[in-house]
Scaffold this active site. Structure first.
Site, mmCIF file in Angstrom:
data_model
loop_
_atom_site.group_PDB
_atom_site.id
_atom_site.type_symbol
_atom_site.label_atom_id
_atom_site.label_comp_id
_atom_site.label_asym_id
_atom_site.label_seq_id
_atom_site.Cartn_x
_atom_site.Cartn_y
_atom_site.Cartn_z
ATOM 1 N N ARG A 135 0.852 -1.183 0.000
ATOM 2 C CA ARG A 135 0.000 0.000 0.000
ATOM 3 C C ARG A 135 0.894 1.240 0.000
ATOM 4 N NH1 ARG A 135 -2.067 -3.631 3.885
ATOM 5 N NH2 ARG A 135 -4.205 -4.336 3.471
ATOM 6 N N LYS A 160 -2.028 -2.317 7.626
ATOM 7 C CA LYS A 160 -3.436 -2.098 7.907
ATOM 8 C C LYS A 160 -3.898 -3.058 8.996
ATOM 9 C CE LYS A 160 -7.823 -1.410 5.508
ATOM 10 N NZ LYS A 160 -8.524 -1.451 4.200
ATOM 11 N N HIS A 266 -2.470 2.324 -5.421
ATOM 12 C CA HIS A 266 -3.119 1.066 -5.061
ATOM 13 C C HIS A 266 -3.398 0.190 -6.283
ATOM 14 C CE1 HIS A 266 -4.603 -0.719 -1.346
ATOM 15 N NE2 HIS A 266 -5.543 -1.315 -2.054
ATOM 16 N N ARG A 269 -0.839 -2.403 -6.511
ATOM 17 C CA ARG A 269 -1.055 -3.500 -5.557
ATOM 18 C C ARG A 269 -2.075 -4.484 -6.130
ATOM 19 N NH1 ARG A 269 -1.222 -5.059 0.026
ATOM 20 N NH2 ARG A 269 -3.324 -5.505 0.789
ATOM 21 N N HIS A 292 -4.128 -9.726 3.878
ATOM 22 C CA HIS A 292 -5.590 -9.747 4.048
ATOM 23 C C HIS A 292 -5.979 -10.685 5.185
ATOM 24 C CE1 HIS A 292 -6.347 -8.460 -0.411
ATOM 25 N NE2 HIS A 292 -6.097 -7.435 0.381
ATOM 26 N N TYR A 301 -9.844 -10.706 -6.755
ATOM 27 C CA TYR A 301 -8.928 -10.716 -7.897
ATOM 28 C C TYR A 301 -9.198 -11.875 -8.845
ATOM 29 C CZ TYR A 301 -6.573 -7.257 -5.068
ATOM 30 O OH TYR A 301 -6.305 -6.138 -4.329
#
Length: 322
Positions: A135, A160, A266, A269, A292, A301
């Site tokens: 990120r 995150k 982003h 990414r 994640h 994705y």
């Protein structure tokens, strides 16, 4: 209610709980907006019903996205739990409409074309977003110590959700990273000579380990060319390059490349994740590299991989084959 005094109280609680500076800014913005919208003059007037009204206002009048509304809710939840010491439950606000969006992904040629229009060190930042799945904030917050050349990996600290993870160090960025470390050392030596040299450290580590705050390995990999005032300590320190600088350079590069897609940091990414899946890597591996928590986040994705509508061949193209 003296808003400025109350906001400073809120800020103090945030600093005590060691929230990230970006989180602090966002939360302060939403708490100010909430107080202003509801017209509160005293902290005792703040009521959970006001939260319902404010969140509904964001959804129906401001038409904010679900993520934006959730961010506002998180800020107000923090306000009630940690500042007002009151429960916030039973929220029945009108929720912003959740939309499933397919992420924008670049082809390898498009990504390389944009890189060719970026100068150092901004090209290196984008190489890490694309080549390591970082990120924007994770790129900017990299420290010298987070680069492991021997094991070809990067350690992402406080990503995150406050999580650490390890991801790949792309070989195509190694030479530039070595240049960045040399540049950071040059800045470091200049700062020491001028009576500075301290760098911001998380969780008051500078107080626990005062020598570490002046150690080279704690320098930001993408160190700013000038020192600035640290917003927390109020002392002059050298921070990382400002994110707006990267965003501006990327916009220029996309415009000059002629690519007709909405491209942000982003996007690279997203491209990292999609191209790994295209190359046959297991989705669990991609999930781990991206950091994640929920596999469903990574599964978006797989939709990008589907050619056309689930790889259906258009009747027009089928007719041309006959």
């Amino acid at each position: 209610m003296r808003r400025s005094k109350f906001i400073e109280e809120v800020r103090s609680v945030m600093r005590l709980r060691q929230l990230a500076l970006a989180t602090e800014k966002n939360y302060i913005y939403w708490i100010r907006s909430f107080i202003r919208h509801q017209g509160y003059r005293d902290a005792g007037q703040i009521h959970p019903h006001g939260v319902d009204q404010f969140l509904s206002h964001l959804a129906t009048h401001k038409e904010v996205s679900p993520n934006t509304q959730n961010q506002a809710l998180c800020a107000l939840a923090f306000l009630f739990q940690h500042v007002l010491k009151r429960e916030l439950k039973g929220i029945n606000a009108v929720r912003a409409r959740q939309q499933q969006r397919i992420p924008v992904v670049l082809t390898m040629r498009e990504a390389q074309t944009i890189l060719n229009h970026l100068s150092f060190p901004f090209c290196t930042m984008i190489k890490l977003a694309w080549g390591a799945g970082l990120r924007k904030a994770e790129v900017l917050n990299l420290r010298v110590k987070d680069v492991d050349f021997d094991n070809h990996c990067l350690t992402i600290r406080q990503g995150k959700g406050g999580k650490d993870r390890v991801t790949v160090l792309p070989n195509g960025a190694v030479e530039e990273i070595l240049q960045l470390i040399e540049l950071a050392e040059t800045f470091y030596q200049d700062d020491i000579k001028q009576g500075f040299g301290e760098v911001s450290m998380p969780y008051a580590l500078a107080k626990k380990f005062p020598n570490e705050a002046k150690a080279l390995h704690w320098r930001y990999l993408f160190s700013a060319s000038k020192r600035g005032i640290d917003p927390i300590s109020g002392r002059e320190k050298r921070h990382h390059i400002h994110p707006s600088g990267l965003e501006k350079k990327l916009r220029q590069a996309v415009r000059n490349s002629g690519i007709r897609k909405k491209v942000t940091v982003h996007t690279f990414r997203h491209t990292f994740a999609t191209q790994l899946l295209q190359n046959g890597y297991d989705i669990r591996t991609v999930q781990e590299l991206l950091g994640h928590t929920d596999l469903k986040t990574t599964q978006i994705y797989t939709h990008v991989l589907q050619r056309g509508g689930n790889a259906v061949i258009s009747p027009l193209d089928a007719a041309a084959l006959n």
